[in-house]
Design a protein around this motif. Structure first.
Motif, PDB file in Angstrom:
ATOM      1  N   SER A   1      43.070  47.324  37.866  1.00 39.63           N
ATOM      2  CA  SER A   1      42.994  48.760  38.201  1.00 39.63           C
ATOM      3  C   SER A   1      44.321  49.332  38.685  1.00 39.63           C
ATOM      4  O   SER A   1      44.653  50.482  38.389  1.00 39.63           O
ATOM      5  CB  SER A   1      41.906  49.008  39.247  1.00 39.63           C
ATOM      6  OG  SER A   1      42.263  48.427  40.472  1.00 39.63           O
ATOM      7  N   ARG A   2      45.084  48.536  39.398  1.00 38.39           N
ATOM      8  CA  ARG A   2      46.368  49.040  39.904  1.00 38.39           C
ATOM      9  C   ARG A   2      47.312  49.393  38.751  1.00 38.39           C
ATOM     10  O   ARG A   2      48.169  50.271  38.881  1.00 38.39           O
ATOM     11  CB  ARG A   2      47.028  48.016  40.832  1.00 38.39           C
ATOM     12  CG  ARG A   2      46.348  47.938  42.194  1.00 38.39           C
ATOM     13  CD  ARG A   2      46.974  46.868  43.047  1.00 38.39           C
ATOM     14  NE  ARG A   2      46.241  46.670  44.282  1.00 38.39           N
ATOM     15  CZ  ARG A   2      46.584  47.175  45.470  1.00 38.39           C
ATOM     16  NH1 ARG A   2      47.669  47.910  45.579  1.00 38.39           N
ATOM     17  NH2 ARG A   2      45.856  46.936  46.546  1.00 38.39           N
TER      18      ARG A   2
ATOM     19  N   TYR B   1      46.185  41.485  37.386  1.00 37.49           N
ATOM     20  CA  TYR B   1      45.681  42.685  38.072  1.00 37.49           C
ATOM     21  C   TYR B   1      45.340  43.776  37.065  1.00 37.49           C
ATOM     22  O   TYR B   1      46.057  43.973  36.084  1.00 37.49           O
ATOM     23  CB  TYR B   1      46.721  43.178  39.084  1.00 37.49           C
ATOM     24  CG  TYR B   1      46.634  42.430  40.390  1.00 37.49           C
ATOM     25  CD1 TYR B   1      46.758  41.049  40.421  1.00 37.49           C
ATOM     26  CD2 TYR B   1      46.392  43.096  41.581  1.00 37.49           C
ATOM     27  CE1 TYR B   1      46.647  40.348  41.604  1.00 37.49           C
ATOM     28  CE2 TYR B   1      46.298  42.405  42.775  1.00 37.49           C
ATOM     29  CZ  TYR B   1      46.426  41.030  42.784  1.00 37.49           C
ATOM     30  OH  TYR B   1      46.311  40.345  43.962  1.00 37.49           O
TER      31      TYR B   1
ATOM     32  N   LYS C   1      39.791  52.569  40.761  1.00 40.54           N
ATOM     33  CA  LYS C   1      40.452  53.327  41.838  1.00 40.54           C
ATOM     34  C   LYS C   1      40.344  54.829  41.558  1.00 40.54           C
ATOM     35  O   LYS C   1      40.530  55.640  42.442  1.00 40.54           O
ATOM     36  CB  LYS C   1      41.931  52.927  41.935  1.00 40.54           C
ATOM     37  CG  LYS C   1      42.169  51.435  42.137  1.00 40.54           C
ATOM     38  CD  LYS C   1      42.616  51.135  43.538  1.00 40.54           C
ATOM     39  CE  LYS C   1      42.955  49.686  43.789  1.00 40.54           C
ATOM     40  NZ  LYS C   1      41.995  48.680  43.373  1.00 40.54           N
TER      41      LYS C   1
ATOM     42  N   PHE D   1      50.644  43.553  50.850  1.00 42.70           N
ATOM     43  CA  PHE D   1      49.994  42.308  51.275  1.00 42.70           C
ATOM     44  C   PHE D   1      50.756  41.667  52.438  1.00 42.70           C
ATOM     45  O   PHE D   1      50.168  41.039  53.312  1.00 42.70           O
ATOM     46  CB  PHE D   1      49.887  41.322  50.099  1.00 42.70           C
ATOM     47  CG  PHE D   1      48.790  41.675  49.106  1.00 42.70           C
ATOM     48  CD1 PHE D   1      48.105  42.879  49.167  1.00 42.70           C
ATOM     49  CD2 PHE D   1      48.440  40.789  48.092  1.00 42.70           C
ATOM     50  CE1 PHE D   1      47.106  43.214  48.254  1.00 42.70           C
ATOM     51  CE2 PHE D   1      47.436  41.097  47.170  1.00 42.70           C
ATOM     52  CZ  PHE D   1      46.774  42.314  47.250  1.00 42.70           C
TER      53      PHE D   1
ATOM     54  N   THR E   1      37.073  38.379  39.496  1.00 44.36           N
ATOM     55  CA  THR E   1      36.881  38.496  40.938  1.00 44.36           C
ATOM     56  C   THR E   1      36.223  39.851  41.168  1.00 44.36           C
ATOM     57  O   THR E   1      36.678  40.860  40.621  1.00 44.36           O
ATOM     58  CB  THR E   1      38.206  38.403  41.716  1.00 44.36           C
ATOM     59  OG1 THR E   1      39.051  39.481  41.328  1.00 44.36           O
ATOM     60  CG2 THR E   1      38.916  37.096  41.454  1.00 44.36           C
TER      61      THR E   1
ATOM     62  N   ALA F   1      41.822  40.315  38.511  1.00 46.02           N
ATOM     63  CA  ALA F   1      41.877  40.766  39.909  1.00 46.02           C
ATOM     64  C   ALA F   1      41.947  42.279  39.908  1.00 46.02           C
ATOM     65  O   ALA F   1      42.257  42.890  38.882  1.00 46.02           O
ATOM     66  CB  ALA F   1      43.100  40.174  40.595  1.00 46.02           C
ATOM     67  N   SER F   2      41.649  42.873  41.049  1.00 45.84           N
ATOM     68  CA  SER F   2      41.742  44.331  41.162  1.00 45.84           C
ATOM     69  C   SER F   2      40.788  44.991  40.149  1.00 45.84           C
ATOM     70  O   SER F   2      41.184  45.843  39.356  1.00 45.84           O
ATOM     71  CB  SER F   2      43.202  44.737  40.907  1.00 45.84           C
ATOM     72  OG  SER F   2      43.467  46.068  41.147  1.00 45.84           O
TER      73      SER F   2
HETATM   74  O1  LIG Z   1      43.157  39.821  45.720  1.00 45.94           O
HETATM   75  C1  LIG Z   1      43.473  40.818  45.126  1.00 45.94           C
HETATM   76  C2  LIG Z   1      42.541  41.902  44.798  1.00 45.94           C
HETATM   77  O2  LIG Z   1      41.853  41.641  43.596  1.00 45.94           O
HETATM   78  C3  LIG Z   1      43.287  43.192  44.760  1.00 45.94           C
HETATM   79  O3  LIG Z   1      42.419  44.209  44.510  1.00 45.94           O
HETATM   80  P1  LIG Z   1      42.862  45.706  44.760  1.00 45.94           P
HETATM   81  O4  LIG Z   1      43.884  46.081  43.745  1.00 45.94           O
HETATM   82  O5  LIG Z   1      41.580  46.480  44.588  1.00 45.94           O
HETATM   83  O6  LIG Z   1      43.420  45.772  46.151  1.00 45.94           O
END
Ligand SMILES: O=C[C@H](O)COP(=O)(O)O
Length: 247
Positions: free
Chosen positions: A73-74, A71, A140, A216, A161, A135-136
């Motif tokens: 951005s988080r 992950y 943000k 989630f 992704t 991911a992410s």
């Molecule tokens: O499946 C997970 C996503 O990549 C999470 O993305 P997000 O941090 O923008 O919710």
């Protein structure tokens, strides 16, 4: 169905489920390891994959594969808050740099773990590298460029992704260039500087793990509840309408 080469079992990289990853891989089932927020956890995920492949009885390991969802951005959201709390010029200067720096180091770890004698033995049995999957990737913080994470994490054998917003932004004004291993020592300096300020990367990782698991789980419960309601009413006329809500 589960044994099909196209199906990946999604397993969160919590302490409790890392051993399940090894077990599932050893049965020849492909795994999408998700919710990875820090380097020590990422290394544990790679080790579970390697252990699983080593104890897999299949002669041809090419049918098993895996992706590790790291992950992005988080991580910056959490780090930036901590850096703001510290509030010194040095801390504020590091805002928006940590997530990419950590991802760059993750790619270095990937290259190290998927090379050398241990990996070569598995590769000779047909094993495929576990690919890093970003991911992410949606920014943000609106003050960061909308292509920031996608542009910064381009490298061979990785998967990005892309939520629609990030995809559209990249197609419009993204820069396609190999960035992921272009500034490794700078990334290491940023990582170390953040640590020196007293921010513990593993704690950030477990904080995020709990936060995201919780969110989630709520989304999943909402989907189940919505499906149950539809099934009860036997109202399938609008079954195409999504059940999920943003988390
Ligand atoms: O499946 C997970 C996503 O990549 C999470 O993305 P997000 O941090 O923008 O919710």
């Amino acid at each position: 169905m589960v044994g099909s080469p196209c199906v990946y079992m999604k397993i969160p990289a919590t302490d409790e489920s890392i051993s399940s990853m090894k077990e599932v891989i050893s049965l020849g089932i492909s795994v999408n390891a998700t919710l990875i927020f820090c380097l020590p956890k990422y290394e544990a995920v790679i080790d579970a994959y390697l252990d699983g492949l080593e104890s897999c009885g299949m002669t041809d390991l090419s049918k098993v594969s895996s992706a590790a969802a790291f992950y992005i951005s988080r991580v910056d959201v959490t780090l930036d808050k901590k850096l703001e709390q510290i509030g010194t010029t040095e801390a504020l200067d590091l805002k928006g740099k940590g997530a990419v720096a950590q991802a760059v180091l993750a790619y270095q770890l990937y290259q190290k773990k998927f090379s050398g004698p241990r990996w070569e033995r598995l590769e000779n049995r047909g094993a495929k590298k576990q690919r890093l999957m970003w991911a992410s990737t949606n920014v943000k913080n609106p003050s960061y460029p909308d292509t920031f994470y996608v542009n910064s994490l381009i490298g061979p054998d990785t998967i990005s992704t892309l939520p629609v917003q990030a995809l559209q932004a990249f197609m419009d004004h993204g820069i396609l260039s190999r960035t992921l291993d272009a500034k490794v020592s700078e990334a290491q300096d940023i990582y170390n500087a953040i640590e020196k300020l007293g921010i513990d990367w593993s704690s950030v990782g477990s904080e995020l793990e709990h936060e995201v698991l919780d969110s989630f789980t709520k989304s999943f419960d909402n989907v189940l509840e919505c499906m149950q309601k539809k099934a009860k009413l036997r109202d399938f006329s609008r079954a195409y309408e999504p059940c999920f809500q943003d988390n």
